[in-house]
Motif scaffolding. Structure first.
Motif, PDB file in Angstrom:
ATOM      1  N   VAL A  71      92.783  18.473 -51.853  1.00 42.34           N
ATOM      2  CA  VAL A  71      93.028  19.807 -51.294  1.00 42.34           C
ATOM      3  C   VAL A  71      91.832  20.269 -50.467  1.00 42.34           C
ATOM      4  O   VAL A  71      92.001  20.799 -49.360  1.00 42.34           O
ATOM      5  N   GLU A  72      90.627  20.035 -50.967  1.00 40.73           N
ATOM      6  CA  GLU A  72      89.431  20.472 -50.238  1.00 40.73           C
ATOM      7  C   GLU A  72      89.220  19.669 -48.964  1.00 40.73           C
ATOM      8  O   GLU A  72      88.944  20.231 -47.903  1.00 40.73           O
ATOM      9  N   ARG A  73      89.357  18.354 -49.033  1.00 42.93           N
ATOM     10  CA  ARG A  73      89.141  17.514 -47.840  1.00 42.93           C
ATOM     11  C   ARG A  73      90.154  17.818 -46.736  1.00 42.93           C
ATOM     12  O   ARG A  73      89.835  17.731 -45.560  1.00 42.93           O
ATOM     13  N   LEU A  74      91.378  18.136 -47.130  1.00 42.07           N
ATOM     14  CA  LEU A  74      92.414  18.442 -46.140  1.00 42.07           C
ATOM     15  C   LEU A  74      92.416  19.906 -45.727  1.00 42.07           C
ATOM     16  O   LEU A  74      93.200  20.290 -44.863  1.00 42.07           O
ATOM     17  N   ASP A  75      91.560  20.715 -46.348  1.00 39.91           N
ATOM     18  CA  ASP A  75      91.508  22.153 -46.085  1.00 39.91           C
ATOM     19  C   ASP A  75      92.904  22.757 -46.265  1.00 39.91           C
ATOM     20  O   ASP A  75      93.346  23.614 -45.496  1.00 39.91           O
ATOM     21  N   ALA A  76      93.607  22.280 -47.297  1.00 40.02           N
ATOM     22  CA  ALA A  76      95.000  22.666 -47.523  1.00 40.02           C
ATOM     23  C   ALA A  76      95.168  24.135 -47.880  1.00 40.02           C
ATOM     24  O   ALA A  76      96.189  24.727 -47.544  1.00 40.02           O
ATOM     25  N   ALA A  77      94.188  24.729 -48.525  1.00 42.58           N
ATOM     26  CA  ALA A  77      94.314  26.146 -48.870  1.00 42.58           C
ATOM     27  C   ALA A  77      94.421  26.979 -47.598  1.00 42.58           C
ATOM     28  O   ALA A  77      95.288  27.852 -47.484  1.00 42.58           O
ATOM     29  N   ARG A  78      93.575  26.711 -46.635  1.00 44.86           N
ATOM     30  CA  ARG A  78      93.594  27.475 -45.395  1.00 44.86           C
ATOM     31  C   ARG A  78      94.776  27.088 -44.501  1.00 44.86           C
ATOM     32  O   ARG A  78      95.452  27.936 -43.953  1.00 44.86           O
ATOM     33  N   LYS A  79      95.042  25.789 -44.415  1.00 48.45           N
ATOM     34  CA  LYS A  79      96.058  25.310 -43.467  1.00 48.45           C
ATOM     35  C   LYS A  79      97.491  25.556 -43.919  1.00 48.45           C
ATOM     36  O   LYS A  79      98.343  25.901 -43.107  1.00 48.45           O
ATOM     37  N   ILE A  80      97.772  25.342 -45.205  1.00 46.01           N
ATOM     38  CA  ILE A  80      99.173  25.468 -45.659  1.00 46.01           C
ATOM     39  C   ILE A  80      99.334  26.275 -46.945  1.00 46.01           C
ATOM     40  O   ILE A  80     100.430  26.338 -47.503  1.00 46.01           O
ATOM     41  N   GLY A  81      98.255  26.879 -47.430  1.00 42.34           N
ATOM     42  CA  GLY A  81      98.362  27.750 -48.594  1.00 42.34           C
ATOM     43  C   GLY A  81      98.470  27.044 -49.928  1.00 42.34           C
ATOM     44  O   GLY A  81      98.910  27.638 -50.909  1.00 42.34           O
ATOM     45  N   VAL A  82      98.059  25.784 -50.001  1.00 46.47           N
ATOM     46  CA  VAL A  82      98.085  25.046 -51.274  1.00 46.47           C
ATOM     47  C   VAL A  82      96.707  25.138 -51.913  1.00 46.47           C
ATOM     48  O   VAL A  82      95.692  24.868 -51.277  1.00 46.47           O
ATOM     49  N   SER A  83      96.686  25.515 -53.176  1.00 41.06           N
ATOM     50  CA  SER A  83      95.445  25.591 -53.928  1.00 41.06           C
ATOM     51  C   SER A  83      95.665  24.966 -55.299  1.00 41.06           C
ATOM     52  O   SER A  83      96.739  24.434 -55.572  1.00 41.06           O
ATOM     53  N   PHE A  84      94.659  25.029 -56.131  1.00 41.36           N
ATOM     54  CA  PHE A  84      94.772  24.452 -57.465  1.00 41.36           C
ATOM     55  C   PHE A  84      94.256  25.441 -58.490  1.00 41.36           C
ATOM     56  O   PHE A  84      93.422  26.294 -58.196  1.00 41.36           O
ATOM     57  N   THR A  85      94.760  25.306 -59.701  1.00 44.90           N
ATOM     58  CA  THR A  85      94.338  26.166 -60.798  1.00 44.90           C
ATOM     59  C   THR A  85      93.111  25.552 -61.482  1.00 44.90           C
ATOM     60  O   THR A  85      92.694  24.442 -61.131  1.00 44.90           O
ATOM     61  N   ASP A  86      92.569  26.254 -62.464  1.00 49.20           N
ATOM     62  CA  ASP A  86      91.433  25.721 -63.229  1.00 49.20           C
ATOM     63  C   ASP A  86      91.795  24.409 -63.922  1.00 49.20           C
ATOM     64  O   ASP A  86      90.937  23.570 -64.147  1.00 49.20           O
ATOM     65  N   SER A  87      93.084  24.222 -64.237  1.00 51.35           N
ATOM     66  CA  SER A  87      93.516  22.984 -64.899  1.00 51.35           C
ATOM     67  C   SER A  87      93.914  21.908 -63.890  1.00 51.35           C
ATOM     68  O   SER A  87      94.453  20.879 -64.256  1.00 51.35           O
TER      69      SER A  87
END
Length: 104
Positions: A71-87
């Motif tokens: 997710v971090e390498r693809l910058d997915a949070a910014r680009k497509i709104g995908v993130s991850f939880t603490d788990s």
């Protein structure tokens, strides 16, 4: 994505059975989409190359913590709104990370 999660929460508030069916529908849709992407990639391989089956973090020997790196390498949070939880599970809930190896 987020729309599925909202729909699922609405169903879960009134019917556990409907929410379970919605989860199955969502999972089937994700798998069908991933199968389609894999098939498309196969059509773009060079002569002599083969695509090994996809693998995702959390299955087999692939650590779930790899979701963070992908997710971090693809910058997915910014680009497509995908993130991850603490788990390390992905949000929205039907998000998928996967890798395929190309064998020559």
């Amino acid at each position: 994505g987020g729309a599925f999660d909202r729909w699922h929460r609405q169903l879960a508030a009134t019917s556990a059975a409907d929410a379970l069916i919605a989860q199955a529908i969502g999972t089937a849709a994700v798998e069908k989409t991933m199968d389609g992407l894999e098939a498309k990639i196969k059509t773009e391989l060079a002569a002599g190359e083969t695509l090994k089956p996809r693998r995702s973090p959390g299955y087999g020997k692939m650590e779930l913590s790899l979701n963070r790196e992908i997710v971090e390498r693809l910058d997915a949070a910014r680009k497509i709104g995908v993130s991850f939880t603490d788990s390390m599970t992905l949000m929205p809930s039907k998000s998928v990370t996967a890798v395929c190896e190309i064998e020559k």
